[in-house]
Design an enzyme around this catalytic site. Sequence first.
Site, PDB file in Angstrom:
ATOM      1  N   TYR A   1     -17.131 -19.591 -13.525  1.00  0.00           N
ATOM      2  CA  TYR A   1     -15.901 -20.225 -14.016  1.00  0.00           C
ATOM      3  C   TYR A   1     -15.365 -19.516 -15.259  1.00  0.00           C
ATOM      4  CZ  TYR A   1     -12.511 -23.808 -15.277  1.00  0.00           C
ATOM      5  OH  TYR A   1     -11.348 -24.467 -15.591  1.00  0.00           O
TER       6      TYR A   1
ATOM      7  N   GLU B   1      -8.164 -14.574 -15.164  1.00  0.00           N
ATOM      8  CA  GLU B   1      -6.838 -15.146 -14.940  1.00  0.00           C
ATOM      9  C   GLU B   1      -5.970 -15.027 -16.194  1.00  0.00           C
ATOM     10  OE1 GLU B   1      -7.017 -19.151 -13.270  1.00  0.00           O
ATOM     11  OE2 GLU B   1      -8.936 -18.644 -12.348  1.00  0.00           O
TER      12      GLU B   1
END
Length: 221
Positions: A147, A154
């Site tokens: 994560y 991102e």
Amino acid sequence: MAGFLSALRRLYLSVYNWVVFLGWLQVLYLALKAIKESGHERVYDAVERPLQFAQTAAVLEILHSLVGLVRSPVSSTLPQVGSRLYVTWGILWSFPETRTHFLVSSLIISWSLTEIIRYAFFGLKEAFGASPRWLLWLRYSTFLVLYPTGIASEVGLIYIALPYIKASEKYCIRMPNKWNFSFDYYYLAILVLGIYVPGSQHMYSYMLGQRTKALSKAKKA
């Protein structure tokens, strides 16, 4: 009738999970193959179509939450799916200048490993009523690393895209126009970056809570 509907639900969710599982498996295979043969610069070209399919298919998960097919709340499903769709279509597809950056490789590997484990876990659970404990452990533990690497990738790609967004003025609406409305995609991207900080903390805390519940329940079983 209730039994038939329950069986139909399980069949549908099982097929959905395994189809998307295969999609992400293809993405990972093509990404690793591209890295080995051509370097990170060619990863996006190798995975573009299967990535778009696998990631866009997740829109159905929002619908699944809304209609009660799954127990996952919309409040956690929507931001996760929405942010990934934004990066997939709003950044990588829209601004080709970002596609050769090494962060694309870390993004694809983080996403695909996470989703291969997740869809396999739920695919087995829907098809057979349970998943093996080792897969449950992977489902609720690998996100501790994947994560953060996915989120960092991102955020990094959105930041890298900012000058290209500003220079191209793509998706911008300028006045005067018949709607008497203006929109600047550059400022939307900045807003998205601002949302990532509290949003990622919230999601990480939520997943830590889910991990504690799932592993504790597995120990008692």
